[in-house]
Enzyme design. Structure first.
Site, PDB file in Angstrom:
ATOM      1  N   SER A 107     -21.570 -16.231   7.327  1.00  6.60           N
ATOM      2  CA  SER A 107     -21.487 -15.245   8.409  1.00  6.60           C
ATOM      3  C   SER A 107     -22.604 -15.442   9.429  1.00  6.60           C
ATOM      4  CB  SER A 107     -21.600 -13.839   7.812  1.00  6.60           C
ATOM      5  OG  SER A 107     -21.810 -12.867   8.820  1.00  6.60           O
ATOM      6  N   TYR A 131     -19.945 -14.595  15.575  1.00 12.73           N
ATOM      7  CA  TYR A 131     -19.812 -13.446  16.451  1.00 12.73           C
ATOM      8  C   TYR A 131     -20.394 -13.880  17.791  1.00 12.73           C
ATOM      9  CZ  TYR A 131     -18.552 -10.122  12.742  1.00 12.73           C
ATOM     10  OH  TYR A 131     -17.901  -9.443  11.731  1.00 12.73           O
ATOM     11  N   THR A 157     -14.665 -14.642  14.878  1.00 10.36           N
ATOM     12  CA  THR A 157     -14.121 -13.338  14.482  1.00 10.36           C
ATOM     13  C   THR A 157     -13.930 -12.471  15.721  1.00 10.36           C
ATOM     14  OG1 THR A 157     -15.123 -13.517  12.319  1.00 10.36           O
ATOM     15  CG2 THR A 157     -14.519 -11.296  13.048  1.00 10.36           C
ATOM     16  N   LYS A 221     -10.288 -15.530  13.653  1.00 12.70           N
ATOM     17  CA  LYS A 221     -10.166 -14.604  12.517  1.00 12.70           C
ATOM     18  C   LYS A 221     -10.042 -13.173  13.003  1.00 12.70           C
ATOM     19  CE  LYS A 221     -12.619 -13.111   8.313  1.00 12.70           C
ATOM     20  NZ  LYS A 221     -13.221 -11.817   8.655  1.00 12.70           N
ATOM     21  N   HIS A 245     -10.026  -7.475   8.446  1.00  9.22           N
ATOM     22  CA  HIS A 245     -11.468  -7.370   8.195  1.00  9.22           C
ATOM     23  C   HIS A 245     -11.742  -6.526   6.937  1.00  9.22           C
ATOM     24  CE1 HIS A 245     -15.288  -8.257  10.568  1.00  9.22           C
ATOM     25  NE2 HIS A 245     -15.783  -7.549   9.576  1.00  9.22           N
TER      26      HIS A 245
HETATM   27  C1  FNR Z   1     -16.991  -8.573   5.770  1.00  6.82           C
HETATM   28  N1  FNR Z   1     -16.176  -9.306   6.641  1.00  6.82           N
HETATM   29  C2  FNR Z   1     -16.784 -10.055   7.628  1.00  6.82           C
HETATM   30  N2  FNR Z   1     -16.015 -10.842   8.431  1.00  6.82           N
HETATM   31  C3  FNR Z   1     -16.601 -11.618   9.366  1.00  6.82           C
HETATM   32  O1  FNR Z   1     -15.884 -12.323  10.069  1.00  6.82           O
HETATM   33  N3  FNR Z   1     -17.959 -11.620   9.523  1.00  6.82           N
HETATM   34  C4  FNR Z   1     -18.778 -10.848   8.772  1.00  6.82           C
HETATM   35  O2  FNR Z   1     -19.990 -10.883   8.924  1.00  6.82           O
HETATM   36  C5  FNR Z   1     -18.183 -10.015   7.797  1.00  6.82           C
HETATM   37  N4  FNR Z   1     -18.949  -9.202   7.033  1.00  6.82           N
HETATM   38  C6  FNR Z   1     -18.380  -8.508   6.013  1.00  6.82           C
HETATM   39  C7  FNR Z   1     -19.197  -7.780   5.163  1.00  6.82           C
HETATM   40  C8  FNR Z   1     -18.651  -7.130   4.069  1.00  6.82           C
HETATM   41  C9  FNR Z   1     -19.532  -6.341   3.166  1.00  6.82           C
HETATM   42  C10 FNR Z   1     -17.256  -7.210   3.818  1.00  6.82           C
HETATM   43  C11 FNR Z   1     -16.628  -6.550   2.616  1.00  6.82           C
HETATM   44  C12 FNR Z   1     -16.450  -7.917   4.673  1.00  6.82           C
HETATM   45  C13 FNR Z   1     -14.721  -9.383   6.418  1.00  6.82           C
HETATM   46  C14 FNR Z   1     -14.370 -10.504   5.424  1.00  6.82           C
HETATM   47  O3  FNR Z   1     -14.590 -11.771   5.996  1.00  6.82           O
HETATM   48  C15 FNR Z   1     -12.892 -10.456   5.006  1.00  6.82           C
HETATM   49  O4  FNR Z   1     -12.076 -10.411   6.126  1.00  6.82           O
HETATM   50  C16 FNR Z   1     -12.547  -9.293   4.064  1.00  6.82           C
HETATM   51  O5  FNR Z   1     -13.636  -8.952   3.251  1.00  6.82           O
HETATM   52  C17 FNR Z   1     -11.362  -9.672   3.209  1.00  6.82           C
HETATM   53  O6  FNR Z   1     -10.979  -8.613   2.407  1.00  6.82           O
HETATM   54  P1  FNR Z   1     -11.356  -8.470   0.831  1.00  6.82           P
HETATM   55  O7  FNR Z   1     -11.114  -9.791   0.159  1.00  6.82           O
HETATM   56  O8  FNR Z   1     -12.793  -8.054   0.800  1.00  6.82           O
HETATM   57  O9  FNR Z   1     -10.430  -7.409   0.382  1.00  6.82           O
HETATM   58  C1  LAC Z   2     -18.987  -5.920   8.512  1.00  8.32           C
HETATM   59  C2  LAC Z   2     -19.388  -6.775   9.666  1.00  8.32           C
HETATM   60  C3  LAC Z   2     -20.784  -7.022   9.846  1.00  8.32           C
HETATM   61  O1  LAC Z   2     -17.808  -5.921   8.213  1.00  8.32           O
HETATM   62  O2  LAC Z   2     -18.608  -7.904   9.784  1.00  8.32           O
HETATM   63  O3  LAC Z   2     -19.854  -5.179   7.978  1.00  8.32           O
END
Ligand code: FNR
Ligand code: LAC
Length: 350
Positions: A107, A131, A157, A221, A245
């Site tokens: 990330s 980002y 994203t 994404k 997300h």
């Molecule tokens: C995320 N996700 C996420 N996506 C992204 O593009 N950049 C990021 O920094 C983050 N940060 C993030 C933090 C946390 C704590 C979570 C749970 C999720 C989204 C992640 O990439 C993904 O799309 C989802 O988590 C997929 O769903 P599941 O497998 O957690 O159900």
């Molecule tokens: C999140 C961001 C930082 O889901 O992607 O917390």
């Protein structure tokens, strides 16, 4: 440590180990968390149509991503702030991914820089999640750092121009120090303050320019409609992640499992489709591939693995999914995952 046998057990154990603040951040979603819960349920509701008396003595879970053969369809989703869960942070997670030849997506809000991740775990296949910042210098610095450190794709994203309402964090008054090494010179920022630095005016034109200028293939994404998937293709994307997300942004949008078929119909032949959200079982992975995905991203379960057992925990989470997928491929009568199609699944009766 005794490691659990299912992802659900990992989730329960992690909830016991983590403090309420970090647990709420990782486990939570936006608003009423309807989309978050629906994302898991949507996979479960889909039924498998098994075929029997097929030679399944050998199974092949491999897939093709960005023109390269991969041994299986799992990817560790980009997630922020692994250091809240484990002192070794992203390199620890990446070691678990490397042990199963799973690409690890770092990330922008990782607590490890791209160069440090590459130096710590040189053998992990790695993608960088971007980002886009208002300060274009920060953005281009990130893109350069990723390309210089052997990251193979840029996952842009697009579903977080502003942050969703994370009510668990509000209730817990959970404040993350969001100063991260990738984005140097900005210390002491909270997560909302960091998100303020993201460019909420970003449009498809900007994405097109980014894809033109990028040395790495761009994967978009956070797409949930065929219209946007078509725009991503027009902008030069090599892949699209159908994603809400993890239900953390806009509550009541569709689950990945629900959005995927229409997106696959529109652009499935033109770009690599990946889906995420609620993947908790090997059967979920099989269903995703049947509905047109080449790969799936696994989010929270990787964090639960990290919390419970460090790199070994992450590895076990991924191995459990792969073992379940292997059984599912055999018992569905579709031993070659890449040959799965919509005839392997059906909407439930009644
Ligand atoms: C995320 N996700 C996420 N996506 C992204 O593009 N950049 C990021 O920094 C983050 N940060 C993030 C933090 C946390 C704590 C979570 C749970 C999720 C989204 C992640 O990439 C993904 O799309 C989802 O988590 C997929 O769903 P599941 O497998 O957690 O159900
Ligand atoms: C999140 C961001 C930082 O889901 O992607 O917390």
């Amino acid at each position: 440590v005794e490691l659990p046998e299912t992802l659900a057990d990992f989730e329960r154990l992690a909830a016991e180990r983590l403090d309420a603040g970090p647990h709420g951040y990782f486990a939570g979603g936006a608003a009423d968390e309807l989309t978050m819960r629906a994302s898991e349920e949507a996979w479960r509701r889909i039924q498998i149509r098994p075929r029997v008396l097929v030679d399944v003595s050998e199974r092949d879970p491999s897939t093709t991503l960005l023109g390269e053969r991969r041994p299986h369809p799992l990817i560790v989703a980009p997630m922020a702030f692994h250091r809240l869960v484990h002192p070794e942070a992203e390199p620890e997670t990446a070691r678990g991914a490397a042990a199963t030849a799973t690409p690890f997506c770092l990330s922008t809000l990782a607590t490890t820089s791209p160069a440090d991740l590459a130096a710590a775990v040189p053998d992990v296949p790695r993608w960088f999640q971007l980002y886009v910042f208002k300060d274009r210098g920060v953005t281009s610095g990130l893109v350069e750092a990723a390309a210089d450190s052997g990251f193979e794709a840029l996952v842009v994203t697009v579903d977080l121009p502003v942050q969703g309402r994370r009510e668990r964090d509000l209730r817990n008054a959970f404040r993350i120090d969001a100063s991260v090494p990738s984005v140097g010179g900005r210390s002491g920022l909270s997560l909302p303050e960091m998100v303020e630095q993201f460019d909420a005016s970003l449009t498809w034109d900007d994405l097109g320019r980014l894809a033109d200028e990028s040395r790495l293939p761009v994967i978009v994404k956070g797409v949930l409609t065929p219209e946007d998937a078509r725009r991503a293709v027009a902008a030069g994307a090599a892949g699209v992640v159908v994603s809400n997300h993890g239900g953390r942004q806009l509550d009541t949008v569709a689950a990945g499992a629900e959005a995927l078929p229409d997106v696959a119909e529109e652009v499935g032949d033109e770009v690599d489709l990946i889906v995420d959200g609620g993947i908790r079982r090997g059967t979920d992975v099989l269903k995703a591939m049947a509905l047109g995905a080449r790969a799936v991203m696994v989010g929270r379960p990787a964090i639960w693995g990290l919390a419970v057992g460090g790199a070994e925990g992450v590895r076990r989470v991924l191995e459990v999914l792969l073992a379940e997928l292997d059984v599912a491929l055999a018992l569905t009568g579709t031993p070659v995952a890449a040959e799965l199609d919509a005839t392997s699944v059906q909407r439930p009766y009644g």
